[in-house]
Scaffold this motif. Structure first.
Motif, mmCIF file in Angstrom:
data_model
loop_
_atom_site.group_PDB
_atom_site.id
_atom_site.type_symbol
_atom_site.label_atom_id
_atom_site.label_comp_id
_atom_site.label_asym_id
_atom_site.label_seq_id
_atom_site.Cartn_x
_atom_site.Cartn_y
_atom_site.Cartn_z
ATOM 1 N N MET A 12 34.958 7.108 3.866
ATOM 2 C CA MET A 12 33.852 5.996 2.921
ATOM 3 C C MET A 12 34.386 5.053 2.412
ATOM 4 N N LEU A 13 35.795 4.920 2.256
ATOM 5 C CA LEU A 13 36.553 3.550 1.886
ATOM 6 C C LEU A 13 36.509 2.707 3.129
ATOM 7 N N LEU A 14 36.334 3.140 4.369
ATOM 8 C CA LEU A 14 36.188 2.308 5.482
ATOM 9 C C LEU A 14 34.826 1.898 5.716
ATOM 10 N N GLY A 15 33.915 2.473 4.820
ATOM 11 C CA GLY A 15 32.659 1.877 4.878
ATOM 12 C C GLY A 15 31.657 2.587 5.687
ATOM 13 N N MET A 16 31.911 3.999 6.040
ATOM 14 C CA MET A 16 30.950 4.717 6.214
ATOM 15 C C MET A 16 30.284 5.550 5.117
ATOM 16 N N SER A 17 29.009 5.721 5.305
ATOM 17 C CA SER A 17 28.303 6.779 4.365
ATOM 18 C C SER A 17 28.718 8.120 4.181
ATOM 19 N N SER A 66 26.413 1.970 5.130
ATOM 20 C CA SER A 66 27.668 1.569 4.916
ATOM 21 C C SER A 66 27.565 0.023 4.566
ATOM 22 N N PHE A 67 28.886 -0.010 3.567
ATOM 23 C CA PHE A 67 29.074 -1.356 3.124
ATOM 24 C C PHE A 67 29.232 -2.275 4.245
ATOM 25 N N GLN A 79 41.773 -4.202 3.924
ATOM 26 C CA GLN A 79 40.308 -4.387 4.513
ATOM 27 C C GLN A 79 39.533 -4.957 3.276
#
Lengths: 251, 288
Positions: A122-127, B11-12, B129
Protein backbone atom coordinates in the motif's frame (compact mmCIF):
# COMPACT_ATOMS: atom_id res chain seq x y z
CA UNK A 1 4.68 6.17 -23.71
CA UNK A 2 7.08 6.68 -20.88
CA UNK A 3 9.63 9.40 -21.18
CA UNK A 4 11.95 11.42 -18.99
CA UNK A 5 13.17 14.90 -19.69
CA UNK A 6 15.45 16.86 -17.43
CA UNK A 7 16.07 20.46 -18.29
CA UNK A 8 19.08 22.16 -16.68
CA UNK A 9 18.41 20.72 -13.24
CA UNK A 10 20.53 21.39 -10.19
CA UNK A 11 20.19 19.84 -6.76
CA UNK A 12 21.74 21.62 -3.79
CA UNK A 13 21.66 20.07 -0.36
CA UNK A 14 21.54 22.34 2.64
CA UNK A 15 23.98 21.46 5.37
CA UNK A 16 22.48 22.37 8.70
CA UNK A 17 24.70 22.66 11.73
CA UNK A 18 23.10 22.25 15.12
CA UNK A 19 24.14 25.69 16.31
CA UNK A 20 23.28 27.44 13.09
CA UNK A 21 19.65 26.67 13.30
CA UNK A 22 16.67 27.91 15.17
CA UNK A 23 18.65 30.46 17.14
CA UNK A 24 20.06 32.14 14.07
CA UNK A 25 16.83 31.81 12.17
CA UNK A 26 15.13 33.75 14.97
CA UNK A 27 17.85 36.35 15.28
CA UNK A 28 17.81 36.68 11.55
CA UNK A 29 14.07 37.12 11.52
CA UNK A 30 14.23 39.77 14.26
CA UNK A 31 17.04 41.70 12.69
CA UNK A 32 15.92 41.35 9.14
CA UNK A 33 19.19 39.59 8.46
CA UNK A 34 21.12 42.84 8.23
CA UNK A 35 22.95 43.24 11.50
CA UNK A 36 24.81 39.97 11.55
CA UNK A 37 28.01 39.78 9.58
CA UNK A 38 27.83 37.85 6.38
CA UNK A 39 29.46 34.73 7.73
CA UNK A 40 26.74 34.48 10.37
CA UNK A 41 23.81 35.07 8.13
CA UNK A 42 21.19 32.38 7.85
CA UNK A 43 22.25 31.56 4.34
CA UNK A 44 22.92 27.91 4.87
CA UNK A 45 25.89 26.16 3.46
CA UNK A 46 24.91 24.02 0.52
CA UNK A 47 26.51 21.13 -1.26
CA UNK A 48 25.97 20.85 -4.98
CA UNK A 49 24.97 17.31 -5.74
CA UNK A 50 23.84 17.78 -9.32
CA UNK A 51 24.71 20.75 -11.45
CA UNK A 52 23.06 21.96 -14.62
CA UNK A 53 22.12 18.55 -15.90
CA UNK A 54 20.02 18.09 -19.00
CA UNK A 55 18.94 14.74 -20.24
CA UNK A 56 16.33 13.04 -22.33
CA UNK A 57 15.37 9.38 -22.01
CA UNK A 58 12.83 7.77 -24.29
CA UNK A 59 10.80 4.63 -24.10
CA UNK A 60 12.99 1.61 -24.83
CA UNK A 61 16.12 3.13 -23.35
CA UNK A 62 18.11 1.18 -20.78
CA UNK A 63 20.43 3.69 -19.23
CA UNK A 64 23.38 2.87 -17.03
CA UNK A 65 24.63 5.50 -14.58
CA UNK A 66 28.33 5.38 -13.81
CA UNK A 67 30.57 7.55 -11.74
CA UNK A 68 32.60 7.32 -8.57
CA UNK A 69 31.08 7.56 -5.11
CA UNK A 70 29.47 10.92 -4.54
CA UNK A 71 29.19 11.69 -8.24
CA UNK A 72 25.43 12.12 -7.85
CA UNK A 73 24.11 8.77 -9.10
CA UNK A 74 21.78 8.17 -6.19
CA UNK A 75 20.63 11.78 -6.17
CA UNK A 76 19.80 11.56 -9.85
CA UNK A 77 17.82 8.38 -9.26
CA UNK A 78 15.93 10.12 -6.48
CA UNK A 79 15.16 13.08 -8.71
CA UNK A 80 13.75 10.64 -11.24
CA UNK A 81 11.79 8.91 -8.48
CA UNK A 82 10.21 12.24 -7.61
CA UNK A 83 11.77 12.33 -4.16
CA UNK A 84 13.73 15.51 -4.76
CA UNK A 85 12.22 18.36 -6.65
CA UNK A 86 15.35 19.99 -8.13
CA UNK A 87 16.50 23.30 -6.69
CA UNK A 88 16.40 24.72 -10.19
CA UNK A 89 15.50 23.46 -13.62
CA UNK A 90 12.59 21.38 -14.77
CA UNK A 91 11.64 17.75 -14.64
CA UNK A 92 9.13 16.21 -17.01
CA UNK A 93 8.40 12.55 -16.42
CA UNK A 94 5.64 10.36 -17.77
CA UNK A 95 5.08 6.77 -16.74
CA UNK A 96 4.63 4.69 -13.63
CA UNK A 97 7.82 4.86 -11.62
CA UNK A 98 9.07 1.91 -9.61
CA UNK A 99 12.02 2.84 -7.46
CA UNK A 100 14.20 0.03 -6.13
CA UNK A 101 16.52 2.24 -4.16
CA UNK A 102 16.24 1.14 -0.58
CA UNK A 103 15.70 -2.51 -0.17
CA UNK A 104 12.95 -2.29 2.36
CA UNK A 105 11.34 1.02 3.12
CA UNK A 106 8.77 0.79 5.87
CA UNK A 107 9.38 -2.76 7.09
CA UNK A 108 8.18 -3.42 10.62
CA UNK A 109 10.01 -5.97 12.72
CA UNK A 110 7.12 -6.90 14.97
CA UNK A 111 4.67 -7.49 12.12
CA UNK A 112 4.43 -10.78 10.29
CA UNK A 113 5.76 -11.13 6.77
CA UNK A 114 2.24 -11.16 5.41
CA UNK A 115 1.27 -7.99 7.24
CA UNK A 116 4.40 -6.36 5.89
CA UNK A 117 3.49 -7.33 2.35
CA UNK A 118 0.13 -5.60 2.68
CA UNK A 119 1.47 -2.47 4.36
CA UNK A 120 4.42 -1.99 2.05
CA UNK A 121 2.35 -2.79 -1.01
CA UNK A 122 0.00 0.00 0.00
CA UNK A 123 2.89 2.33 0.70
CA UNK A 124 4.17 1.59 -2.79
CA UNK A 125 0.84 2.77 -4.11
CA UNK A 126 -1.26 -0.35 -4.47
CA UNK A 127 -4.80 -0.42 -3.15
CA UNK A 128 -5.75 -2.95 -0.50
CA UNK A 129 -7.58 -5.07 -3.07
CA UNK A 130 -4.70 -4.94 -5.50
CA UNK A 131 -2.08 -6.01 -2.99
CA UNK A 132 -4.23 -8.74 -1.45
CA UNK A 133 -4.67 -10.38 -4.82
CA UNK A 134 -0.95 -10.14 -5.48
CA UNK A 135 0.07 -11.42 -2.04
CA UNK A 136 0.10 -15.12 -2.94
CA UNK A 137 2.36 -14.54 -5.89
CA UNK A 138 4.70 -12.46 -3.73
CA UNK A 139 4.84 -15.11 -1.02
CA UNK A 140 5.58 -17.78 -3.54
CA UNK A 141 8.33 -15.84 -5.19
CA UNK A 142 9.96 -14.96 -1.89
CA UNK A 143 10.19 -18.69 -1.11
CA UNK A 144 9.56 -17.97 2.57
CA UNK A 145 6.91 -20.65 2.99
CA UNK A 146 5.41 -20.83 6.45
CA UNK A 147 7.76 -18.15 7.70
CA UNK A 148 5.41 -15.64 6.12
CA UNK A 149 3.17 -15.78 9.20
CA UNK A 150 6.00 -15.19 11.66
CA UNK A 151 7.14 -11.75 12.79
CA UNK A 152 9.88 -10.20 10.72
CA UNK A 153 12.33 -10.17 13.61
CA UNK A 154 12.61 -13.95 13.32
CA UNK A 155 13.91 -13.61 9.75
CA UNK A 156 17.54 -13.63 8.77
CA UNK A 157 18.69 -10.52 6.93
CA UNK A 158 18.75 -12.53 3.73
CA UNK A 159 15.14 -13.52 4.20
CA UNK A 160 14.16 -9.92 4.85
CA UNK A 161 15.89 -8.84 1.68
CA UNK A 162 14.06 -11.55 -0.25
CA UNK A 163 10.72 -10.40 1.06
CA UNK A 164 11.43 -6.74 0.31
CA UNK A 165 12.62 -7.54 -3.17
CA UNK A 166 9.59 -9.71 -3.89
CA UNK A 167 7.17 -6.97 -2.85
CA UNK A 168 8.88 -4.15 -4.71
CA UNK A 169 9.09 -6.11 -7.92
CA UNK A 170 5.49 -7.29 -7.94
CA UNK A 171 4.31 -4.28 -9.91
CA UNK A 172 4.65 -3.83 -13.61
CA UNK A 173 6.76 -0.72 -13.93
CA UNK A 174 6.78 1.84 -16.70
CA UNK A 175 10.02 3.32 -15.48
CA UNK A 176 12.28 1.14 -13.38
CA UNK A 177 14.92 2.80 -11.23
CA UNK A 178 17.53 0.44 -9.87
CA UNK A 179 20.28 1.13 -7.43
CA UNK A 180 22.94 -1.54 -7.37
CA UNK A 181 23.00 -4.14 -4.65
CA UNK A 182 19.31 -4.87 -4.87
CA UNK A 183 18.32 -8.47 -4.38
CA UNK A 184 21.77 -9.72 -3.58
CA UNK A 185 21.21 -12.16 -0.77
CA UNK A 186 21.92 -15.88 -0.74
CA UNK A 187 23.27 -17.31 -3.94
CA UNK A 188 20.20 -19.29 -4.91
CA UNK A 189 17.91 -16.35 -4.48
CA UNK A 190 20.32 -13.97 -6.15
CA UNK A 191 19.99 -16.00 -9.30
CA UNK A 192 16.22 -15.98 -9.03
CA UNK A 193 16.31 -12.25 -8.28
CA UNK A 194 18.50 -11.42 -11.22
CA UNK A 195 16.18 -13.43 -13.46
CA UNK A 196 13.27 -11.41 -12.12
CA UNK A 197 15.11 -8.16 -12.60
CA UNK A 198 15.93 -9.18 -16.16
CA UNK A 199 12.32 -10.11 -16.68
CA UNK A 200 11.23 -6.77 -15.29
CA UNK A 201 13.78 -4.94 -17.35
CA UNK A 202 12.33 -6.58 -20.44
CA UNK A 203 8.79 -5.60 -19.56
CA UNK A 204 9.65 -2.10 -18.49
CA UNK A 205 9.71 0.81 -20.88
CA UNK A 206 12.62 2.64 -19.34
CA UNK A 207 15.37 1.38 -17.09
CA UNK A 208 17.80 3.57 -15.21
CA UNK A 209 20.46 1.59 -13.39
CA UNK A 210 23.19 2.93 -11.16
CA UNK A 211 26.06 0.56 -10.71
CA UNK A 212 29.79 0.23 -10.29
CA UNK A 213 29.74 -3.10 -12.03
CA UNK A 214 30.84 -2.81 -15.63
CA UNK A 215 29.51 -6.24 -16.54
CA UNK A 216 26.09 -5.47 -15.10
CA UNK A 217 25.80 -2.30 -17.14
CA UNK A 218 27.15 -3.91 -20.27
CA UNK A 219 24.67 -6.76 -20.04
CA UNK A 220 21.60 -4.69 -19.20
CA UNK A 221 21.97 -1.28 -20.77
CA UNK A 222 22.07 0.17 -24.26
CA UNK A 223 23.06 3.67 -23.18
CA UNK A 224 25.20 4.99 -20.41
CA UNK A 225 26.01 8.27 -18.82
CA UNK A 226 28.94 9.32 -16.74
CA UNK A 227 28.51 11.62 -13.79
CA UNK A 228 31.46 13.42 -12.30
CA UNK A 229 31.09 15.76 -9.32
CA UNK A 230 27.42 16.23 -10.11
CA UNK A 231 27.97 17.10 -13.73
CA UNK A 232 27.08 15.09 -16.77
CA UNK A 233 30.44 14.32 -18.33
CA UNK A 234 29.61 11.86 -21.07
CA UNK A 235 26.51 10.36 -22.54
CA UNK A 236 26.35 7.79 -25.30
CA UNK A 237 26.93 4.14 -26.00
CA UNK A 238 28.01 1.90 -23.15
CA UNK A 239 31.43 1.31 -24.70
CA UNK A 240 32.15 4.96 -25.22
CA UNK A 241 31.08 5.98 -21.71
CA UNK A 242 32.96 3.13 -20.06
CA UNK A 243 36.15 4.27 -21.75
CA UNK A 244 35.59 7.79 -20.48
CA UNK A 245 34.87 6.42 -17.00
CA UNK A 246 38.16 4.56 -16.96
CA UNK A 247 39.95 7.70 -18.02
CA UNK A 248 38.37 9.67 -15.17
CA UNK A 249 39.27 6.96 -12.69
CA UNK A 250 42.84 6.90 -13.96
CA UNK A 251 43.33 10.57 -13.23
CA UNK B 1 -8.22 19.67 -10.56
CA UNK B 2 -8.20 16.43 -12.44
CA UNK B 3 -6.17 14.54 -9.89
CA UNK B 4 -8.66 15.30 -7.13
CA UNK B 5 -11.29 13.19 -8.78
CA UNK B 6 -9.53 9.87 -8.62
CA UNK B 7 -11.01 7.61 -6.00
CA UNK B 8 -9.26 5.96 -3.11
CA UNK B 9 -9.72 2.59 -4.76
CA UNK B 10 -7.15 3.54 -7.30
CA UNK B 11 -3.58 3.41 -6.28
CA UNK B 12 -2.10 6.83 -5.63
CA UNK B 13 0.52 6.29 -8.28
CA UNK B 14 -2.32 6.68 -10.75
CA UNK B 15 -3.52 9.92 -9.20
CA UNK B 16 -0.08 11.37 -8.79
CA UNK B 17 0.21 14.73 -10.48
CA UNK B 18 2.67 14.30 -13.28
CA UNK B 19 6.00 16.00 -13.09
CA UNK B 20 5.36 18.21 -16.05
CA UNK B 21 6.65 21.38 -17.52
CA UNK B 22 4.79 23.80 -15.32
CA UNK B 23 7.02 26.09 -13.31
CA UNK B 24 8.45 24.80 -10.10
CA UNK B 25 6.18 27.05 -8.05
CA UNK B 26 3.07 25.68 -9.74
CA UNK B 27 4.41 22.18 -9.39
CA UNK B 28 4.97 22.74 -5.70
CA UNK B 29 1.46 23.94 -4.94
CA UNK B 30 -0.11 21.25 -7.07
CA UNK B 31 1.77 18.51 -5.28
CA UNK B 32 1.08 19.89 -1.82
CA UNK B 33 -2.64 20.03 -2.55
CA UNK B 34 -2.54 16.56 -3.99
CA UNK B 35 -0.72 15.40 -0.87
CA UNK B 36 -3.34 16.77 1.52
CA UNK B 37 -6.33 15.46 -0.44
CA UNK B 38 -4.94 12.18 -1.69
CA UNK B 39 -3.33 11.47 1.67
CA UNK B 40 -6.73 11.78 3.30
CA UNK B 41 -8.36 9.55 0.72
CA UNK B 42 -5.84 6.84 1.48
CA UNK B 43 -7.64 6.13 4.73
CA UNK B 44 -7.15 2.43 4.16
CA UNK B 45 -3.43 2.95 4.52
CA UNK B 46 -3.30 5.33 7.44
CA UNK B 47 -5.92 3.53 9.45
CA UNK B 48 -3.94 0.37 8.82
CA UNK B 49 -0.68 2.00 9.88
CA UNK B 50 -2.26 3.21 13.10
CA UNK B 51 -3.95 -0.11 13.86
CA UNK B 52 -0.67 -1.93 13.28
CA UNK B 53 1.14 0.46 15.56
CA UNK B 54 -1.46 -0.13 18.27
CA UNK B 55 -1.33 -3.89 18.06
CA UNK B 56 2.48 -3.81 17.92
CA UNK B 57 2.61 -1.83 21.12
CA UNK B 58 0.60 -4.41 23.00
CA UNK B 59 1.77 -7.54 21.28
CA UNK B 60 2.49 -10.37 23.69
CA UNK B 61 0.53 -8.64 26.44
CA UNK B 62 -2.44 -10.39 27.99
CA UNK B 63 -4.88 -7.50 27.95
CA UNK B 64 -3.72 -5.85 24.75
CA UNK B 65 -4.97 -2.33 24.01
CA UNK B 66 -7.18 -2.50 27.12
CA UNK B 67 -4.01 -1.49 28.91
CA UNK B 68 -4.40 2.05 27.60
CA UNK B 69 -7.70 2.40 29.37
CA UNK B 70 -6.66 0.50 32.48
CA UNK B 71 -3.58 2.61 33.08
CA UNK B 72 -5.61 5.75 32.50
CA UNK B 73 -8.23 4.59 35.01
CA UNK B 74 -5.64 3.67 37.61
CA UNK B 75 -3.94 7.03 37.22
CA UNK B 76 -7.20 8.98 37.41
CA UNK B 77 -8.51 7.01 40.39
CA UNK B 78 -5.43 7.62 42.49
CA UNK B 79 -5.23 11.26 41.42
CA UNK B 80 -8.90 11.75 42.30
CA UNK B 81 -8.38 10.19 45.68
CA UNK B 82 -5.60 12.64 46.48
CA UNK B 83 -7.06 15.76 44.82
CA UNK B 84 -10.57 15.25 46.09
CA UNK B 85 -9.01 15.02 49.56
CA UNK B 86 -7.00 18.19 49.00
CA UNK B 87 -9.98 20.19 47.84
CA UNK B 88 -12.49 18.51 50.08
CA UNK B 89 -14.56 17.22 47.23
CA UNK B 90 -16.44 14.05 46.65
CA UNK B 91 -14.45 11.37 44.78
CA UNK B 92 -17.63 10.29 43.00
CA UNK B 93 -17.92 13.76 41.57
CA UNK B 94 -14.28 14.43 41.02
CA UNK B 95 -13.34 11.21 39.22
CA UNK B 96 -15.72 11.65 36.26
CA UNK B 97 -14.73 15.31 36.10
CA UNK B 98 -11.03 14.47 35.98
CA UNK B 99 -11.39 11.63 33.49
CA UNK B 100 -13.59 13.62 31.11
CA UNK B 101 -10.84 16.23 30.88
CA UNK B 102 -7.89 13.89 30.96
CA UNK B 103 -9.09 11.70 28.09
CA UNK B 104 -9.43 14.55 25.53
CA UNK B 105 -6.18 16.03 26.82
CA UNK B 106 -4.40 12.73 26.29
CA UNK B 107 -5.54 12.65 22.69
CA UNK B 108 -4.58 16.23 21.89
CA UNK B 109 -1.23 16.14 23.66
CA UNK B 110 -0.29 12.77 22.19
CA UNK B 111 -1.09 13.98 18.68
CA UNK B 112 1.20 16.96 19.15
CA UNK B 113 3.86 14.96 20.99
CA UNK B 114 4.00 12.12 18.49
CA UNK B 115 3.98 14.51 15.54
CA UNK B 116 7.39 15.78 16.59
CA UNK B 117 9.02 12.60 15.30
CA UNK B 118 6.66 11.33 12.65
CA UNK B 119 8.41 12.74 9.59
CA UNK B 120 11.83 12.06 11.05
CA UNK B 121 11.06 8.39 11.44
CA UNK B 122 9.59 8.28 7.94
CA UNK B 123 12.98 9.01 6.41
CA UNK B 124 13.29 5.65 4.66
CA UNK B 125 9.99 6.14 2.91
CA UNK B 126 10.30 9.81 2.12
CA UNK B 127 13.72 9.32 0.54
CA UNK B 128 12.63 6.31 -1.47
CA UNK B 129 9.51 7.29 -3.34
CA UNK B 130 6.86 9.90 -3.80
CA UNK B 131 3.79 9.43 -1.70
CA UNK B 132 1.50 11.75 0.25
CA UNK B 133 3.47 12.62 3.37
CA UNK B 134 0.22 13.59 5.11
CA UNK B 135 -0.54 9.86 5.32
CA UNK B 136 1.93 9.86 8.21
CA UNK B 137 0.30 12.74 10.08
CA UNK B 138 -3.23 11.49 9.48
CA UNK B 139 -1.98 8.21 10.94
CA UNK B 140 -0.89 9.95 14.14
CA UNK B 141 -4.32 11.53 14.55
CA UNK B 142 -6.11 8.28 13.72
CA UNK B 143 -4.07 6.30 16.23
CA UNK B 144 -4.78 8.70 19.04
CA UNK B 145 -8.43 8.91 18.12
CA UNK B 146 -8.52 5.14 18.44
CA UNK B 147 -7.01 5.37 21.91
CA UNK B 148 -9.58 8.06 22.72
CA UNK B 149 -12.38 5.69 21.76
CA UNK B 150 -10.91 2.99 23.99
CA UNK B 151 -10.72 5.40 26.87
CA UNK B 152 -14.25 6.67 26.36
CA UNK B 153 -15.62 3.20 26.93
CA UNK B 154 -13.70 3.03 30.18
CA UNK B 155 -15.09 6.45 31.06
CA UNK B 156 -18.70 5.36 30.53
CA UNK B 157 -18.25 2.47 32.92
CA UNK B 158 -16.74 4.72 35.58
CA UNK B 159 -19.28 7.49 35.01
CA UNK B 160 -22.22 5.12 35.40
CA UNK B 161 -20.71 3.73 38.60
CA UNK B 162 -20.26 7.25 39.91
CA UNK B 163 -23.82 8.18 39.03
CA UNK B 164 -23.27 10.68 36.22
CA UNK B 165 -26.56 11.32 34.47
CA UNK B 166 -26.20 11.54 30.69
CA UNK B 167 -28.69 13.41 28.58
CA UNK B 168 -29.17 14.40 24.97
CA UNK B 169 -26.18 16.74 25.21
CA UNK B 170 -24.09 13.58 24.76
CA UNK B 171 -24.79 13.87 21.04
CA UNK B 172 -22.78 17.10 21.07
CA UNK B 173 -19.76 14.86 21.46
CA UNK B 174 -19.86 14.24 17.70
CA UNK B 175 -19.59 17.84 16.41
CA UNK B 176 -17.13 18.47 19.22
CA UNK B 177 -14.95 15.58 18.11
CA UNK B 178 -15.04 16.71 14.48
CA UNK B 179 -13.86 20.18 15.47
CA UNK B 180 -11.14 18.87 17.76
CA UNK B 181 -9.90 16.41 15.13
CA UNK B 182 -9.84 19.15 12.50
CA UNK B 183 -7.59 21.06 14.88
CA UNK B 184 -5.46 18.01 15.60
CA UNK B 185 -4.73 17.49 11.92
CA UNK B 186 -3.33 20.94 11.30
CA UNK B 187 -1.36 20.91 14.55
CA UNK B 188 0.15 17.59 13.59
CA UNK B 189 1.14 18.88 10.16
CA UNK B 190 2.75 22.08 11.40
CA UNK B 191 4.57 20.45 14.32
CA UNK B 192 5.91 17.62 12.20
CA UNK B 193 7.31 19.98 9.55
CA UNK B 194 8.87 22.39 12.02
CA UNK B 195 10.43 19.55 14.00
CA UNK B 196 12.03 18.14 10.88
CA UNK B 197 13.62 21.45 9.98
CA UNK B 198 14.47 22.71 13.46
CA UNK B 199 15.41 19.85 15.73
CA UNK B 200 15.20 22.19 18.75
CA UNK B 201 11.49 22.32 18.19
CA UNK B 202 11.08 18.81 19.47
CA UNK B 203 12.37 19.85 22.87
CA UNK B 204 10.31 23.03 22.88
CA UNK B 205 7.12 21.14 22.08
CA UNK B 206 7.77 18.52 24.74
CA UNK B 207 8.25 21.12 27.46
CA UNK B 208 5.24 23.12 26.26
CA UNK B 209 3.09 20.03 26.60
CA UNK B 210 4.32 19.54 30.14
CA UNK B 211 3.41 23.09 31.07
CA UNK B 212 0.06 23.04 29.31
CA UNK B 213 -1.35 20.22 31.40
CA UNK B 214 -1.05 22.39 34.49
CA UNK B 215 -2.08 25.68 32.94
CA UNK B 216 -5.20 24.16 31.41
CA UNK B 217 -8.13 23.37 33.69
CA UNK B 218 -7.89 19.60 33.71
CA UNK B 219 -7.23 18.87 37.36
CA UNK B 220 -9.11 21.97 38.45
CA UNK B 221 -12.27 23.70 37.38
CA UNK B 222 -12.24 26.66 35.03
CA UNK B 223 -14.31 28.79 37.43
CA UNK B 224 -11.80 28.28 40.24
CA UNK B 225 -9.61 30.91 38.68
CA UNK B 226 -10.86 34.50 38.99
CA UNK B 227 -9.97 38.01 37.91
CA UNK B 228 -7.22 38.77 35.44
CA UNK B 229 -5.83 35.28 35.59
CA UNK B 230 -9.03 33.92 34.11
CA UNK B 231 -7.42 34.88 30.84
CA UNK B 232 -5.26 31.76 31.22
CA UNK B 233 -8.45 29.79 30.79
CA UNK B 234 -10.40 31.89 28.33
CA UNK B 235 -7.54 32.48 25.92
CA UNK B 236 -6.43 28.86 26.09
CA UNK B 237 -7.43 27.11 22.89
CA UNK B 238 -6.62 23.71 24.36
CA UNK B 239 -9.08 24.42 27.19
CA UNK B 240 -11.84 25.11 24.68
CA UNK B 241 -11.06 21.95 22.76
CA UNK B 242 -11.24 19.89 25.93
CA UNK B 243 -14.43 21.68 26.94
CA UNK B 244 -16.16 20.65 23.71
CA UNK B 245 -15.69 17.02 24.72
CA UNK B 246 -15.79 17.28 28.48
CA UNK B 247 -19.14 19.05 28.82
CA UNK B 248 -21.17 16.46 26.87
CA UNK B 249 -19.46 13.70 28.82
CA UNK B 250 -20.67 15.28 32.06
CA UNK B 251 -24.18 15.83 30.78
CA UNK B 252 -23.67 19.53 30.11
CA UNK B 253 -23.74 21.73 27.02
CA UNK B 254 -20.41 23.30 26.01
CA UNK B 255 -20.23 27.09 26.05
CA UNK B 256 -20.79 28.62 22.63
CA UNK B 257 -17.54 30.53 23.13
CA UNK B 258 -15.72 27.20 23.00
CA UNK B 259 -17.27 26.37 19.63
CA UNK B 260 -16.34 29.77 18.26
CA UNK B 261 -12.77 29.58 19.50
CA UNK B 262 -12.26 26.05 18.17
CA UNK B 263 -13.78 26.88 14.79
CA UNK B 264 -11.63 29.98 14.46
CA UNK B 265 -8.51 28.11 15.49
CA UNK B 266 -9.28 25.38 12.96
CA UNK B 267 -9.65 27.97 10.20
CA UNK B 268 -6.56 29.93 11.14
CA UNK B 269 -4.54 26.77 11.80
CA UNK B 270 -5.48 25.22 8.49
CA UNK B 271 -4.63 28.42 6.70
CA UNK B 272 -1.18 28.45 8.29
CA UNK B 273 -0.64 24.73 7.77
CA UNK B 274 -1.66 25.06 4.13
CA UNK B 275 0.70 27.97 3.61
CA UNK B 276 3.56 26.16 5.29
CA UNK B 277 2.92 22.90 3.49
CA UNK B 278 2.56 24.37 0.02
CA UNK B 279 5.74 26.37 0.38
CA UNK B 280 7.87 23.72 2.09
CA UNK B 281 6.59 20.25 1.16
CA UNK B 282 9.08 19.85 -1.68
CA UNK B 283 11.94 20.66 0.69
CA UNK B 284 11.14 18.01 3.27
CA UNK B 285 13.30 15.25 1.70
CA UNK B 286 16.25 17.67 1.79
CA UNK B 287 15.99 18.14 5.54
CA UNK B 288 17.08 14.78 6.87
Amino acid sequence: MAHIKLDHISVDFPVFGAAKNLRLAIIDGLTGGKILPKSFSSKVLTVKSLEDLSLEIKSGDRVGLVGHNGAGKSTLLRVLAGVYLPTSGQVDIEGRITPLLNQTPGMENEDSGYENIITIGMLLGMSLVEITTKADEIIEFSGLGDYINLPLRTYSSGMQARLGFSICTALKPGILLLDEGIGAADAQFAEKASRRVKDMVERTEILVLASHSESMIESMCNRALLLHHGRLLEIGSVDHVMKAYKKVQGL
Amino acid sequence: MEFFKRGSRLSFAAGLPRLDRSTNAEQRIKRARWDIVQGFQMWELWSRLSLNEMSRRYKRTLLGPAWVTISMLIFASIMSFVWAGLWKQNVREFLPFLLSGLIPWTMISAVVGESTGVLLSGEGLIKNQQFPYTVLTYGVVARNFLIFVHNIFGYFVVALLCGVIFNSSLFLLIPGLLLVLANCVWMSLIVSILCLRFRDFQQIVVSLIQITIFVTPIFWKADQIQGGRALIVNANVIHHMIELLRAPLLGEVPASLSYVVCALSALLGWFLAYRLFTSKRHRLPYWF
